[in-house]
Scaffold this motif. Structure first.
Motif, PDB file in Angstrom:
ATOM      1  N   ASP A 264      30.684  14.400  10.272  1.00 15.70           N
ATOM      2  CA  ASP A 264      29.319  14.921  10.288  1.00 15.70           C
ATOM      3  C   ASP A 264      28.450  14.174  11.311  1.00 15.70           C
ATOM      4  O   ASP A 264      27.613  14.780  11.990  1.00 15.70           O
ATOM      5  CB  ASP A 264      28.698  14.862   8.892  1.00 15.70           C
ATOM      6  N   GLY A 267      29.371  15.419  14.574  1.00 15.06           N
ATOM      7  CA  GLY A 267      28.715  16.708  14.771  1.00 15.06           C
ATOM      8  C   GLY A 267      27.304  16.555  15.303  1.00 15.06           C
ATOM      9  O   GLY A 267      26.856  17.335  16.158  1.00 15.06           O
ATOM     10  N   ASP A 272      27.044  20.057  17.047  1.00 11.68           N
ATOM     11  CA  ASP A 272      27.889  21.162  16.585  1.00 11.68           C
ATOM     12  C   ASP A 272      27.733  21.315  15.071  1.00 11.68           C
ATOM     13  O   ASP A 272      28.006  20.373  14.307  1.00 11.68           O
ATOM     14  CB  ASP A 272      29.354  20.896  16.932  1.00 11.68           C
ATOM     15  N   ASP A 273      27.305  22.491  14.634  1.00  9.09           N
ATOM     16  CA  ASP A 273      27.024  22.726  13.221  1.00  9.09           C
ATOM     17  C   ASP A 273      28.282  22.693  12.358  1.00  9.09           C
ATOM     18  O   ASP A 273      28.231  22.240  11.208  1.00  9.09           O
ATOM     19  CB  ASP A 273      26.312  24.069  13.042  1.00  9.09           C
ATOM     20  N   ARG A 274      29.401  23.179  12.879  1.00 10.36           N
ATOM     21  CA  ARG A 274      30.638  23.159  12.075  1.00 10.36           C
ATOM     22  C   ARG A 274      31.040  21.730  11.762  1.00 10.36           C
ATOM     23  O   ARG A 274      31.399  21.407  10.624  1.00 10.36           O
ATOM     24  CB  ARG A 274      31.756  23.882  12.834  1.00 10.36           C
ATOM     25  N   LEU A 275      30.952  20.854  12.718  1.00  8.59           N
ATOM     26  CA  LEU A 275      31.301  19.459  12.480  1.00  8.59           C
ATOM     27  C   LEU A 275      30.284  18.790  11.561  1.00  8.59           C
ATOM     28  O   LEU A 275      30.657  17.957  10.720  1.00  8.59           O
ATOM     29  CB  LEU A 275      31.396  18.696  13.806  1.00  8.59           C
ATOM     30  N   ARG A 276      29.038  19.147  11.680  1.00  9.07           N
ATOM     31  CA  ARG A 276      28.011  18.570  10.793  1.00  9.07           C
ATOM     32  C   ARG A 276      28.310  18.869   9.321  1.00  9.07           C
ATOM     33  O   ARG A 276      27.958  18.095   8.432  1.00  9.07           O
ATOM     34  CB  ARG A 276      26.642  19.155  11.139  1.00  9.07           C
TER      35      ARG A 276
END
Length: 401
Positions: A264, A267, A272-276
């Protein structure tokens, strides 16, 4: 203290080591003992050990192979024909006046030459005798060739790196040889310490396969107790059991190494929202291939230096992939003196990696450059064995030394 000062002493001053080994593991072990002050005598056949004629890319400096130069500083070279009866008696006298004998012959060879453990122990009961082998002195593989790459294959380590469709990936380091060298040095030092108490030497046996299994203690403990095998996934990682993004990623001008990181936070750094959204350790491991694909699409947008500075601001672990030229130019390497220069009799200034062990009170030193073949034969036979010039000349004439 200047590590290149000739005559500087170290904690092993007064310990004499006979280095009967060749190639990498044995010579590296003996060199490290020499770095720490031991008097290391490199015992070679009259034609020289293997690396005097077999080097990397056929590279030589003033006729000396770089493979030989890299592993043999702080040694004196004695050439002697152990198949000659008179020469062998001279060598036995040298054994009586030494503390350690080190060899990495194929199993059985030392005994045929008259320098096996029982043979030398009978001459000097205080001798610490170290034998390095590929697979040990017994068992069905005792006679197999113990070369680094072969041992890596036997060890299981190649299956921990890369993607599932990649071929097995060997280490670019001579890991089996180098780690065996250090384990052998530890064993020798332990035996010398025991001799201080008991008065008797002993045999130290180290095999490369056992060493590389020991280097994988965490992995084998996991497999042996949980039955879990390393399983490579679609995307390449530097180790299958380390959480993403553990591996190497392309940048605008090279490559970036990323260690295990909170995904996260990564992210946030990569926006990057997916990683967050990936906030747990287990979830990161589950989605490791997807994480890899996301990260490697983003990293080419900046240079390696820009990424390291940016990731440092998030306290995320990263680093470059250096060439040797990059290593030489790095300010940390220069500030720490991690590359040293020593005077060689035919080369002049010889540059070499510095001694990695730093002791506060009794530091090691580069006292001697790698020796020329037989350079110290007369010196050793006169100084240690007490032979006069006439006897040494007679031995030379008959091809014994």
């Amino acid at each position: 203290m200047d590590e290149t000062l000739p005559g500087a002493s170290g904690p092993l001053e007064g310990v004499r080591v006979l280095d009967g080994s060749q190639m990498l593991a044995g010579p590296l072990c003996a060199m490290r003992l020499g770095d720490l002050g031991a008097d290391v005598i490199k015992v070679e056949p009259l034609s020289g050990e293997w690396t005097r004629s077999h080097g990397f890319a056929n590279a030589e400096v003033a006729g000396e192979t770089t493979a030989l130069l890299g592993l043999n500083r702080n040694k004196r070279s004695l050439t002697i024909n152990l198949k000659d009866e008179e020469a062998r008696e001279v060598f036995y006298d040298l054994v009586r006046k030494s503390d350690v004998y080190l060899q990495n012959y194929r199993v059985g060879t030392a005994e045929r030459l008259g320098v096996g453990y029982e043979q030398l122990r009978a001459i000097n009961p205080r001798l610490v005798y170290c034998q390095i082998t590929g697979y040990g002195e017994d068992g069905p593989y005792r006679d197999r060739p113990g070369q680094d790459l072969l041992v890596q294959g036997y060890s299981g380590s190649m299956w921990s790196v890369g993607a599932k469709n990649d071929p097995p990936t060997p280490s670019a380091l001579w890991a089996a040889d180098a780690m065996t060298a250090y384990q052998s040095a530890i064993g020798i030092l332990a035996a010398l310490r025991d001799r201080d108490r008991s008065g008797a030497g002993q045999k130290v046996s180290v095999d490369m396969w056992s060493v590389i299994m020991d280097c994988q203690a965490q992995e084998f403990t996991t497999y042996l107790n949980c039955g879990i095998q390393p399983e490579r996934t679609d995307e390449p990682f530097a180790h299958t059991w380390c959480n993403p993004p553990y591996g190497v990623y392309p940048t605008a001008d090279g490559y970036l190494v990323l260690s295990q990181l909170p995904i996260d936070v990564l992210g946030e750094a990569l926006d990057d929202d997916r990683l967050r959204a990936i906030t747990s350790w287990d979830e990161a491991h589950l989605w490791r291939d997807e994480i890899r694909r996301i990260v490697e699409q983003i990293t080419p947008t900046r240079t390696t230096a820009e990424w390291i500075a940016h990731l440092d601001s998030y306290k995320l672990w990263s680093g470059p992939v250096y060439t040797y030229a990059d290593v030489e130019a790095d300010p940390h390497v220069q500030a720490r003196g991690m590359i040293q220069t020593v005077e060689h009799p035919t080369i002049g200034e010889l540059r070499t990696p510095a001694i990695p062990i730093r002791l506060s009170d009794t530091p090691g030193a580069i006292r001697l450059p790698p020796p020329l073949l037989g350079e110290h034969t007369a010196e050793v036979l006169g100084e240690v064995c007490g032979l006069d010039e006439v006897r040494i000349a007679a031995l030379r004439e008959r091809g014994a030394v």
